[in-house]
Scaffold this motif. Sequence first.
Motif, short mmCIF file in Angstrom:
data_model
loop_
_atom_site.label_atom_id
_atom_site.label_comp_id
_atom_site.label_asym_id
_atom_site.label_seq_id
_atom_site.Cartn_x
_atom_site.Cartn_y
_atom_site.Cartn_z
N SER A 1 0.80 -1.22 0.00
CA SER A 1 0.00 0.00 0.00
C SER A 1 0.83 1.27 0.00
O SER A 1 0.35 2.31 -0.42
N PHE B 1 -4.22 -1.49 3.72
CA PHE B 1 -4.37 -0.32 2.86
C PHE B 1 -3.75 0.87 3.58
O PHE B 1 -3.70 0.90 4.80
N LEU C 1 -8.14 4.56 2.16
CA LEU C 1 -9.22 3.86 1.47
C LEU C 1 -10.40 4.81 1.35
O LEU C 1 -10.82 5.42 2.34
N VAL D 1 -6.74 -0.34 7.66
CA VAL D 1 -6.42 0.87 6.91
C VAL D 1 -5.46 1.67 7.79
O VAL D 1 -5.83 2.11 8.87
N LEU E 1 -9.67 6.63 6.27
CA LEU E 1 -10.84 6.00 5.64
C LEU E 1 -11.82 7.12 5.34
O LEU E 1 -12.21 7.87 6.24
#
Length: 186
Positions: free
Chosen positions: A6, A32, A35, A52, A56
């Motif tokens: 990522s 991630f 995201l 994440v 987010l």
Amino acid sequence: GAVFNSQAGTVTFSGGAAQTLTPGGVDANHDFFNLTVNKSALAVTLAAPIQVNGTLTLTAGTLDAAGFAMTVGGNWINAGGTFTPGTGLVTLSGTCALTSGAGVFYDLTIAATGSVTPQDALTVNRHFTINLGGVYTHNAQTLTLGGAGGVAGNVTDSTAVKQDLGAVTVSTAAKTALSSLSMSSL
């Protein structure tokens, strides 16, 4: 298996078709950074737990956690989307300006490394936990425990110096304080 690196990028889910997100794990090879869900229709539905490390963002459309756990290490920004938690746990593990966008969390935990400041009213249906080392700054935002469809749950502040939860509303279901709590009103 495949490795997803990522780095510091953003993965965006968009379009009008339903999409399923199967991250493959919550380790460094499958997480991630940022995201974003920006869909014109239907949902992005998790098929497994997700991590994440950055922000987010829900801009439009729905992120359906389908009861899976989510860990977010940066900001949570709901600027017009819908979050459907199912019966899943969301853990905030970093510095987080939390904009719920009137969304509801089922279980919400502030990790030992987390520092959370809500930017709007916050609703947690079941368990709200602040782990030892975690920080919650109410920012004059109301914390509702229960909400529409809320179920019996627990409120736990494991920090040495109790966090001021600010104005707290308990609605629709009993909440049990598993530790001493500090709040400006109940």
